[in-house]
Design an enzyme around this catalytic site. Structure first.
Site: not given
Length: 309
Positions: A30, A145, A147, A164
């Site tokens: 990324e 998110s 994601d 995270k």
């Protein structure tokens, strides 16, 4: 977009294109870690070194970004250095990657956007630092998110050091389970917490070899199961910051974010920068170490997958 209709918008770096055509192992990387995750020149040095690690393991690195409206699958050294120095780059996810392409903008790709681009190019393995997830206080802010939804829909193996640690890891794991995403801790019964090797949460699944991760991915595909696979790879013990120590830094950073009314996409970069300040740079060293560790494992998985063809 389908791979066919997307081709006019994509530039595949020559070494990556050659590797894909030959069925050789490729690892996607990324670029928000370059544009938003670290200051210059640390971001540039980190990105170059991670690519070198993948090459040394026997795979081909493909850093993904959007540059002047072009989806780049792999960057030249000059392009990577230029991106590292770019100010005002967008932070791109599923919602805005097409906007950046349509408007000729430059941006770093998040986990979600990198997964999308990797799939378009035919890349199955992707190494990152940590994924996004459910932010603390999401029951009020609804800050979750993209994601997580991407992991549920896009068939790419994402090698990370877990979510995270600034996030609500428990709720993130719950959402991933609900979305049907396998979370595999590598060599551990505990889910790692990014800067730290351990969180308070047991790993849903455990595998101890890259070959077994590749076999799980192939088995899911054979069974017609949609979505990706999240590998949670603990940071090396010599590089970690203990969970208890990080908790204090994270709490202080979150209070600062609340005091300054930081919200949306700005939250994660703000918290990471604040934690970097509070740890006197230690968090950056650990961040770099875990990305490198993930790159090594991702390369081994990609090599195993290439060997199964």
């Amino acid at each position: 977009m389908t791979p066919e209709t997307a081709r006019p918008f994509i530039d595949i770096h020559a070494p990556v294109a050659a590797a894909l055509a030959a069925g050789k192992p490729v690892v996607a990387l990324e670029s928000t870690i370059i544009t938003h995750g670290m200051p210059y020149p640390d971001n540039s040095a980190m990105a170059a070194n991670v690519e070198k690690i993948i090459s040394n393991e026997g795979a081909v690195p493909a850093t993904i970004a959007v540059v002047n409206g072009r989806i780049k699958i792999g960057l030249s050294d000059g392009e990577r250095e230029s991106l590292a120095m770019t100010g005002g780059a967008m932070k791109l996810s599923r919602a805005d990657i097409a906007f950046a392409v349509a408007e000729g903008r430059t941006g770093g790709t998040t986990v979600a956007a990198t997964m999308i681009a990797a799939q378009l190019a035919g890349i199955k393995v992707f190494a990152t630092g940590g994924i996004g997830g459910v932010h603390k206080g999401a029951e009020k802010s609804f800050d979750i998110s993209a994601d997580l939804d991407e992991l549920a829909r896009t068939p790419v193996i994402v090698v990370s050091a877990g979510a995270k640690a600034i996030l609500d890891i428990e709720k993130t794991l719950e959402v991933l389970e609900t979305r049907g995403v396998p979370v595999v801790a590598y060599g551990s019964d505990i889910v790692p917490a990014f800067w730290s090797r351990k969180s308070p949460y047991a790993a849903p699944l455990r595998l101890d070899a890259p070959e077994k991760i590749a076999r799980l991915y192939e088995t899911r595909a054979a069974l017609g199961l949609d979505g990706g696979l999240l590998v949670a790879n603990p940071v090396p013990e010599s590089d970690e910051i203990a969970t208890e120590e990080m908790a204090g830094y994270i709490e202080a950073a979150q209070k600062a974010a609340e005091a300054q009314n930081i919200s949306g996409k700005a939250v994660t970069p703000f918290l990471l920068a604040k934690i970097l300040e509070l740890t006197n740079g230690a968090s950056l060293k650990t961040n770099i170490a875990l990305v490198e560790n993930n790159a090594r494992l991702a390369a081994k998985i990609a090599i195993s997958l290439a060997g199964k063809r």
